[in-house]
Design a protein around this motif. Structure first.
Motif, PDB file in Angstrom:
ATOM      1  N   LEU A 209      39.761  30.455  38.045  1.00 56.52           N
ATOM      2  CA  LEU A 209      39.162  31.904  37.835  1.00 56.52           C
ATOM      3  C   LEU A 209      40.049  32.755  38.984  1.00 56.52           C
ATOM      4  N   ARG A 210      40.571  34.181  38.588  1.00 56.74           N
ATOM      5  CA  ARG A 210      41.226  34.758  39.406  1.00 56.74           C
ATOM      6  C   ARG A 210      40.744  36.405  39.322  1.00 56.74           C
ATOM      7  N   ILE A 211      40.273  36.638  40.752  1.00 59.63           N
ATOM      8  CA  ILE A 211      39.848  38.144  40.645  1.00 59.63           C
ATOM      9  C   ILE A 211      41.132  38.981  41.206  1.00 59.63           C
ATOM     10  N   ALA A 212      41.400  39.886  40.402  1.00 57.99           N
ATOM     11  CA  ALA A 212      42.351  40.784  40.680  1.00 57.99           C
ATOM     12  C   ALA A 212      42.240  42.342  39.904  1.00 57.99           C
ATOM     13  N   ARG A 213      42.385  43.161  40.619  1.00 57.88           N
ATOM     14  CA  ARG A 213      42.241  44.590  40.332  1.00 57.88           C
ATOM     15  C   ARG A 213      40.952  44.819  39.644  1.00 57.88           C
ATOM     16  N   GLY A 214      39.866  44.270  40.227  1.00 53.50           N
ATOM     17  CA  GLY A 214      38.688  44.496  39.633  1.00 53.50           C
ATOM     18  C   GLY A 214      38.186  43.780  38.480  1.00 53.50           C
ATOM     19  N   GLU A 215      38.924  42.724  38.059  1.00 48.82           N
ATOM     20  CA  GLU A 215      38.605  42.015  36.926  1.00 48.82           C
ATOM     21  C   GLU A 215      38.541  40.486  37.256  1.00 48.82           C
ATOM     22  N   VAL A 216      37.613  39.820  36.596  1.00 52.07           N
ATOM     23  CA  VAL A 216      37.896  38.204  36.638  1.00 52.07           C
ATOM     24  C   VAL A 216      38.561  37.807  35.376  1.00 52.07           C
ATOM     25  N   GLN A 217      39.878  37.084  35.884  1.00 48.60           N
ATOM     26  CA  GLN A 217      40.567  36.537  34.864  1.00 48.60           C
ATOM     27  C   GLN A 217      40.347  35.023  34.761  1.00 48.60           C
ATOM     28  N   THR A 218      40.627  34.415  33.523  1.00 51.38           N
ATOM     29  CA  THR A 218      40.617  33.001  33.588  1.00 51.38           C
ATOM     30  C   THR A 218      42.312  32.710  33.543  1.00 51.38           C
ATOM     31  N   ALA A 219      42.733  32.008  34.443  1.00 50.74           N
ATOM     32  CA  ALA A 219      43.959  31.481  34.577  1.00 50.74           C
ATOM     33  C   ALA A 219      44.499  30.297  33.697  1.00 50.74           C
ATOM     34  N   GLY A 220      43.289  29.569  33.430  1.00 44.33           N
ATOM     35  CA  GLY A 220      43.643  28.480  32.803  1.00 44.33           C
ATOM     36  C   GLY A 220      44.141  27.264  33.363  1.00 44.33           C
ATOM     37  N   ALA A 221      44.737  26.105  32.665  1.00 42.28           N
ATOM     38  CA  ALA A 221      45.159  25.142  33.098  1.00 42.28           C
ATOM     39  C   ALA A 221      46.573  25.104  33.508  1.00 42.28           C
ATOM     40  N   ASP A 222      47.210  26.271  33.285  1.00 42.60           N
ATOM     41  CA  ASP A 222      48.638  26.128  33.339  1.00 42.60           C
ATOM     42  C   ASP A 222      49.138  26.905  34.762  1.00 42.60           C
ATOM     43  N   LEU A 223      48.391  26.698  35.663  1.00 38.66           N
ATOM     44  CA  LEU A 223      48.484  27.375  37.113  1.00 38.66           C
ATOM     45  C   LEU A 223      50.031  26.786  37.695  1.00 38.66           C
TER      46      LEU A 223
END
Lengths: 223, 290
Positions: A209-223
């Motif tokens: 999970l990535r918090i960026a620019r006020g949003e919590v995004q799911t980066a998934g398994a492809d980091l």
């Protein structure tokens, strides 16, 4: 286990993040990343009820945090293990007393055999009677981990648990968490250490999970 | 380690606030012993004065020397025939001299002084019709005055009651100060152990357990302090002059018989007070910690 629904949090200077809808399932392994000040620690505090969301709802182990009493929250925390970067020990208690605290302070029986086994598992058998201020950084983190898991929590939350550790010790600590995850515990680690994330992903299926620019995004398994 | 043991251990032993509580409790209990003694003694004194003077009266006869014997005989006859009078007896010269000795010194030349004649009267429990008796005396012996001690008794009883009220007020103040000190010390102790509270909340400890750790320590210190203070106060009371000797104005101050249970009860009362104060403070402070 832990479910965020349209959650926002604001300390007064504008929301750190908003509309976060995330679910941490039983037995899952998540990383939480983002730049310093993005709100990783805030997110974790919402996960164990130290903070309440400014808007939206957080369900901890099936209970809505907004309607929880203080005793309900305490009982919920008995099912959540927490590892802080600064560990937060009672410095006048020994390592084994600190580790046993989640059981002894909540009226549960402390098995000396289990305690000894756990200290052995995290490599602290020889430091059982030591006081926390005499421990090294790695020993302190492993003590914090032992304390977090002694009560067999359903969820383990860790805030920068390897922040003060060298790479070898970081690997050792996170491997213990992976082992725990394989036994069914959901794990959420807040970290900005990409190497650590890559290391774990070689051993277990982990989501980021990535918090960026006020949003919590799911980066998934492809980091 | 069980829950009781861990609750004793979780709060570090250091902390001046804790000793402040013990010391203050000792001082307050010491003072409370004297306030209690004053209260009990004032009540006893009022009761004694009331009992000693309530069924007695004095007839004072002021008459020219040549009429004194006659008027005295008349008064004694009137008293003998009055319902409500159990006994009437003319005081001897020695008895009158004894009464005056405290004021005028020994070897008093009574013969040279125009002293009134005194008659000691004992009333029945119901007492006489005092108004009627006074009228009859004034008619038959104009120099006789019936004094039923009311004007002495009332201010003494009022004084004793006021003294008792002051002692009780002192006890309330002492208790309030004690509670305030425990509250302040509890607040200080909780504030200086913010990290302990945070960790305990983090591991899932309930407020009841956390409060208990602080409350138990405060209560124990206050109780031990009060026990020491009450013991010292009781010893000090024992060292006061014996009432039997009558050698001091303080000889009436103190406990008698079952009254000694009062200073013994002080540590128990202090424990209850400290427990309630510390508990209220602890729960109040904990509400602000997530």
């Amino acid at each position: 286990m832990i479910a965020f629904q349209d959650v926002a949090h604001d300390y007064g200077g504008g929301p750190l993040f908003r509309d976060a809808t995330i679910t941490l399932e039983k037995g899952s392994f998540h990383f939480l990343t983002g730049p310093s000040g993005a709100g990783k620690s805030t997110f974790l505090k919402l996960c164990y009820g130290e903070l309440r969301p400014t808007s939206g709802s957080v369900a901890l182990l099936g209970q809505d945090m907004n309607t929880m009493s203080r005793d309900d929250l305490a009982r919920t925390r008995q099912r959540i293990g927490i590892v802080h970067q600064d560990c937060q020990f009672l410095d006048h208690l020994t390592v084994e007393q600190n580790v046993a605290l989640p059981l002894s302070a909540t009226g549960r029986t402390v098995s000396q055999d289990n305690l000894a086994d756990l200290l052995g598992w995290v490599g602290l058998a020889g430091q059982a009677r030591a006081l926390p201020p005499t421990l090294s950084g790695g020993e302190r983190q492993r003590t914090a981990l032992a304390r977090a898991i002694i009560a067999s929590p359903e969820v383990l939350l860790a805030d920068e648990p390897t922040g003060n550790l060298d790479w070898d010790m970081s690997q050792r600590l996170v491997s213990l968490m992976v082992e725990l995850n394989r036994m069914g515990t959901a794990v959420l680690i807040a970290t900005h250490d990409m190497n650590l994330i890559r290391f774990v992903k070689t051993q277990v299926s982990a989501r980021v999970l990535r918090i960026a620019r006020g949003e919590v995004q799911t980066a998934g398994a492809d980091l | 380690m069980n829950r009781y043991q861990i609750s004793r251990l979780v709060v570090p032993r250091s902390g001046r606030g804790v000793w402040l509580v013990g010391l203050s409790a000792a001082a307050m209990a010491f003072l409370a012993v004297f306030a209690l003694a004053l209260s009990v003694s004032a009540a006893r004194l009022a009761q004694n004065w009331q009992a000693a003077l309530s069924q007695t009266a004095t007839v004072r006869i002021s008459a020219p020397p040549e009429e004194m014997v006659e008027q005295t005989a008349i008064v004694l006859e009137v008293l003998r025939t009055t319902p409500g009078i159990a006994d009437a007896r003319e005081m001897t010269d020695d008895e009158q001299a004894g009464l005056l000795e405290a004021w005028l010194g020994p070897d008093l030349p009574l013969d040279a002084l125009p002293l009134p004649r005194l008659i000691d009267v004992t009333e029945t429990p119901g007492g006489p019709d005092r108004q009627g008796l006074r009228l009859r005396l004034s008619a038959e012996a104009p120099g006789a005055v019936y004094d039923d001690h009311t004007r002495w008794r009332r201010p003494l009883a009022e004084g004793a009651a006021r003294l008792r009220q002051l002692a009780n007020l002192s006890l309330v103040l002492i208790g309030s100060v004690m509670a305030a000190i425990v509250m302040l010390a509890s607040s200080a102790s909780l504030a200086s152990n913010a990290q302990v509270i945070r960790v305990l909340r983090l591991v899932g400890a309930q407020d009841r357990f956390i409060a208990q750790a602080f409350v138990r320590r405060m209560t124990l210190r206050a109780t031990l302090g009060a026990a020491a203070g009450a013991a010292l106060g009781a010893i000090a009371m024992l060292l006061l002059p014996d009432p039997a000797t009558g050698s001091s104005v303080l000889s009436g101050l103190g406990f008698q018989g079952i009254g000694w249970l009062l200073p013994v009860s002080l540590p128990v009362v202090t424990a209850i007070l400290a427990w309630a104060s510390a508990k209220a403070t602890a729960f109040g402070v904990l509400k602000g910690v997530t």
